[in-house]
Design a protein around this motif. Structure first.
Motif, PDB file in Angstrom:
ATOM      1  N   UNK A  43       0.943  -1.229  -0.113  1.00 49.40           N
ATOM      2  CA  UNK A  43       0.082   0.080   0.064  1.00 49.40           C
ATOM      3  C   UNK A  43       0.794   1.254   0.031  1.00 49.40           C
ATOM      4  N   UNK A  44       0.434   2.213  -0.580  1.00 47.32           N
ATOM      5  CA  UNK A  44       1.283   3.428  -0.664  1.00 47.32           C
ATOM      6  C   UNK A  44       0.741   4.300   0.548  1.00 47.32           C
TER       7      UNK A  44
ATOM      8  N   UNK B  29      -8.245   6.832  -7.037  1.00 49.83           N
ATOM      9  CA  UNK B  29      -9.508   6.126  -7.891  1.00 49.83           C
ATOM     10  C   UNK B  29     -10.961   6.987  -7.984  1.00 49.83           C
ATOM     11  N   UNK B  30     -11.466   6.571  -8.884  1.00 48.56           N
ATOM     12  CA  UNK B  30     -12.573   7.499  -8.918  1.00 48.56           C
ATOM     13  C   UNK B  30     -13.709   6.593  -8.191  1.00 48.56           C
ATOM     14  N   UNK B  31     -13.436   5.608  -7.662  1.00 50.81           N
ATOM     15  CA  UNK B  31     -14.404   4.786  -6.825  1.00 50.81           C
ATOM     16  C   UNK B  31     -14.053   4.620  -5.553  1.00 50.81           C
ATOM     17  N   UNK B  32     -14.912   4.249  -4.849  1.00 45.87           N
ATOM     18  CA  UNK B  32     -14.412   3.934  -3.169  1.00 45.87           C
ATOM     19  C   UNK B  32     -14.388   2.589  -3.562  1.00 45.87           C
ATOM     20  N   UNK B  33     -12.890   1.961  -3.217  1.00 44.12           N
ATOM     21  CA  UNK B  33     -12.590   0.498  -3.248  1.00 44.12           C
ATOM     22  C   UNK B  33     -11.667   0.390  -2.009  1.00 44.12           C
ATOM     23  N   UNK B  34     -12.093  -0.589  -1.108  1.00 40.70           N
ATOM     24  CA  UNK B  34     -11.065  -0.805  -0.154  1.00 40.70           C
ATOM     25  C   UNK B  34     -10.235  -2.173  -0.557  1.00 40.70           C
ATOM     26  N   UNK B  35      -9.371  -2.630   0.254  1.00 43.47           N
ATOM     27  CA  UNK B  35      -8.627  -3.809  -0.047  1.00 43.47           C
ATOM     28  C   UNK B  35      -9.324  -5.078  -0.139  1.00 43.47           C
ATOM     29  N   UNK B  36     -10.529  -5.224   0.523  1.00 45.55           N
ATOM     30  CA  UNK B  36     -11.308  -6.440   0.466  1.00 45.55           C
ATOM     31  C   UNK B  36     -12.529  -6.129  -0.455  1.00 45.55           C
ATOM     32  N   UNK B  37     -12.803  -4.776  -1.196  1.00 41.62           N
ATOM     33  CA  UNK B  37     -13.920  -4.934  -2.064  1.00 41.62           C
ATOM     34  C   UNK B  37     -13.688  -6.011  -3.161  1.00 41.62           C
ATOM     35  N   UNK B  71      -4.256  -7.002  -6.533  1.00 45.86           N
ATOM     36  CA  UNK B  71      -3.198  -6.049  -6.419  1.00 45.86           C
ATOM     37  C   UNK B  71      -1.792  -6.941  -6.374  1.00 45.86           C
ATOM     38  N   UNK B  72      -2.120  -8.162  -5.517  1.00 48.84           N
ATOM     39  CA  UNK B  72      -0.812  -9.046  -5.388  1.00 48.84           C
ATOM     40  C   UNK B  72      -0.384  -9.620  -6.606  1.00 48.84           C
ATOM     41  N   UNK B  73      -1.329  -9.959  -7.389  1.00 43.21           N
ATOM     42  CA  UNK B  73      -1.097 -10.672  -8.914  1.00 43.21           C
ATOM     43  C   UNK B  73      -0.665  -9.652  -9.986  1.00 43.21           C
ATOM     44  N   UNK B  74      -0.979  -8.349  -9.848  1.00 38.71           N
ATOM     45  CA  UNK B  74      -0.374  -7.296 -10.590  1.00 38.71           C
ATOM     46  C   UNK B  74       0.982  -7.162 -10.137  1.00 38.71           C
ATOM     47  N   UNK B  75       1.239  -7.291  -9.020  1.00 40.38           N
ATOM     48  CA  UNK B  75       2.573  -6.822  -8.384  1.00 40.38           C
ATOM     49  C   UNK B  75       2.393  -5.323  -8.357  1.00 40.38           C
ATOM     50  N   UNK B  76       1.474  -4.768  -8.050  1.00 38.21           N
ATOM     51  CA  UNK B  76       1.426  -3.233  -8.059  1.00 38.21           C
ATOM     52  C   UNK B  76       0.893  -3.007  -6.601  1.00 38.21           C
ATOM     53  N   UNK B  77       1.249  -1.669  -6.173  1.00 39.73           N
ATOM     54  CA  UNK B  77       0.656  -1.259  -4.890  1.00 39.73           C
ATOM     55  C   UNK B  77      -0.806  -1.138  -5.174  1.00 39.73           C
ATOM     56  N   UNK B  78      -1.490  -1.463  -3.955  1.00 38.66           N
ATOM     57  CA  UNK B  78      -3.199  -1.579  -3.913  1.00 38.66           C
ATOM     58  C   UNK B  78      -3.850  -0.009  -4.579  1.00 38.66           C
ATOM     59  N   UNK B  79      -3.099   0.830  -4.134  1.00 37.28           N
ATOM     60  CA  UNK B  79      -3.356   2.253  -4.516  1.00 37.28           C
ATOM     61  C   UNK B  79      -3.571   2.363  -5.988  1.00 37.28           C
ATOM     62  N   UNK B  80      -2.543   1.830  -6.656  1.00 37.31           N
ATOM     63  CA  UNK B  80      -2.383   2.051  -8.220  1.00 37.31           C
ATOM     64  C   UNK B  80      -3.458   0.785  -8.655  1.00 37.31           C
ATOM     65  N   UNK B  81      -3.558  -0.216  -8.102  1.00 38.56           N
ATOM     66  CA  UNK B  81      -4.491  -1.230  -8.374  1.00 38.56           C
ATOM     67  C   UNK B  81      -5.971  -0.573  -8.514  1.00 38.56           C
ATOM     68  N   UNK B  82      -6.155  -0.098  -7.486  1.00 40.99           N
ATOM     69  CA  UNK B  82      -7.403   0.724  -7.295  1.00 40.99           C
ATOM     70  C   UNK B  82      -7.858   1.649  -8.506  1.00 40.99           C
ATOM     71  N   UNK B  83      -6.888   2.345  -8.968  1.00 39.42           N
ATOM     72  CA  UNK B  83      -6.919   3.321 -10.076  1.00 39.42           C
ATOM     73  C   UNK B  83      -7.496   2.502 -11.355  1.00 39.42           C
ATOM     74  N   UNK B  84      -6.691   1.437 -11.608  1.00 43.49           N
ATOM     75  CA  UNK B  84      -7.060   0.714 -12.556  1.00 43.49           C
ATOM     76  C   UNK B  84      -8.266   0.191 -12.708  1.00 43.49           C
TER      77      UNK B  84
END
Ligand SMILES: Nc1nc2c(ncn2[C@@H]2O[C@H](COP(=O)(O)OP(=O)(O)OP(=O)(O)O)[C@@H](O)[C@H]2O)c(=O)[nH]1
Ligand SMILES: [Mg+2]
Lengths: 191, 122
Positions: A43-44, B29-37, B71-84
């Motif tokens: 997480x950032x 992100x434009x939507x409200x997403x959390x880690x468990x969404x 996020x884990x499978x993309x190997x991207x930070x969760x914040x960036x994954x939420x944007x995608x």
């Protein structure tokens, strides 16, 4: 997506945290209990959202990444349990804040060689009234405390369960989670 | 184009460089997403209509999947994954679980389901 009839095709996801000090066996525990290999993501965290005086080592950055790991256990087609491991270092307390949001409860792992390392986890969950238990991860050759010794060393309330586990063993990790759910059933709803 | 198993995060280049480029530098992100969404593909948008990062993200949400897992499978930070993922929701490619109230720790029925589910694993 909510359909016009109000139904929602998604299962209910619930969260339990696995906390404790650095190197206590959190990732091992999650891997043993999970039906998937434990995954890890980052997480950032921006320093602007942090504002705590204990940010040694990250204060010179505007953004940092905090890794955390998690596992999953499918309960039935409409319920999934996620296990989230909190970062082991205290300076990432703000990540705990985000992770604990909406958590049903927590397993605090304690290393019998350094019991005091889980103080901050115990403190954190007590203050937020998140139900938890303490599981002493029995490392080989470590002194075997009695539950009462652990309770008094950590100044735990009488209602907080203390048990031992072996984080490497699936059955033991699962039994620890069962003890947590039994504890949740037993504790009266907070006002 | 990096091979799928090659880390997207280049330690030498700085850990934040690559992830930011895939979301054009955005972390909000434009939507409200959390880690468990939970998110799932709607099947309405084909991967060939998407850039590789979005197509990869879409492939990871065939069935209901948590943002954390994507996020884990993309190997991207969760914040960036939420944007995608938000962008994919906006494009109609992905459905996101409507925000739900947090699980109630005193919900007896839920706790019994968890107890049964865990006991079956012993
Ligand atoms: N003997 C023994 N070793 C264990 C046990 N649990 C974990 N270990 C070992 O202890 C080490 C640390 O375990 P991890 O699961 O990585 O600990 P962690 O809490 O995730 O560590 P951080 O994320 O770095 O804070 C590993 O080498 C494990 O193999 C246990 O029950 N008994
Ligand atoms: Mg770990």
């Amino acid at each position: 997506m909510a359909y016009s009839d109000g139904s929602d095709p998604f299962p209910t996801a619930v969260k339990v945290l696995v906390a404790g000090g650095f190197g206590v066996g959190k990732t091992t525990f999650i891997g043993s209990a999970s039906e998937i290999e434990p995954l890890s993501t980052e997480e950032l965290i921006t320093a602007a959202s942090a504002g705590h005086d204990d940010l040694h080592g990250v204060e010179d950055k505007t953004t940092t990444t905090v890794a955390f790991d998690f596992g999953r256990i499918t309960m039935d087609p409409s319920h999934v349990l996620y296990l989230f491991g909190t970062p082991g270092q205290d300076r990432f307390w703000f990540m705990w804040e985000e992770l604990s949001n909406g958590a049903l409860g927590a397993v605090v792992l304690a290393d019998p060689r350094r019991l005091q390392d889980c103080f901050s986890a115990v403190d954190f969950f007590e203050h937020r009234r998140i139900p938890f238990l303490v599981a002493v991860n029995e490392f080989d050759g470590a002194y075997r405390y009695t539950a009462e010794e652990v309770r008094s060393a950590l100044k735990l309330g009488a209602g907080t369960p203390v048990l031992t586990c072996d984080a490497r063993v699936a059955r033991s990790a699962t039994e620890t989670l069962i003890a947590l759910v039994r504890h949740l059933i037993a504790v009266p709803a907070s006002p | 184009m990096a091979a799928d198993d090659e880390p997207l995060i280049d330690e030498d280049a700085g850990r934040l460089v690559r992830p930011y480029t895939v979301s054009n530098g955005r972390t909000a992100p434009t939507r409200r997403l959390d880690l468990m969404s939970l998110v799932a593909s709607t099947g309405r948008v084909g991967q060939s209509d998407l850039t590789p990062e979005y197509a990869r993200t879409l492939r990871l949400c065939k069935g209901p999947t948590s943002v954390a897992e994507v996020a884990a499978h993309l190997r991207l930070p969760a914040a960036v994954t939420k944007v995608l993922l938000s962008d994919l929701v906006d494009a109609g490619a992905v459905a996101a679980q409507a925000p739900r109230p947090a699980a109630d720790p005193s919900d007896r029925r839920l706790l019994e389901i968890l107890l049964d589910g865990l006991q079956r694993r012993l």
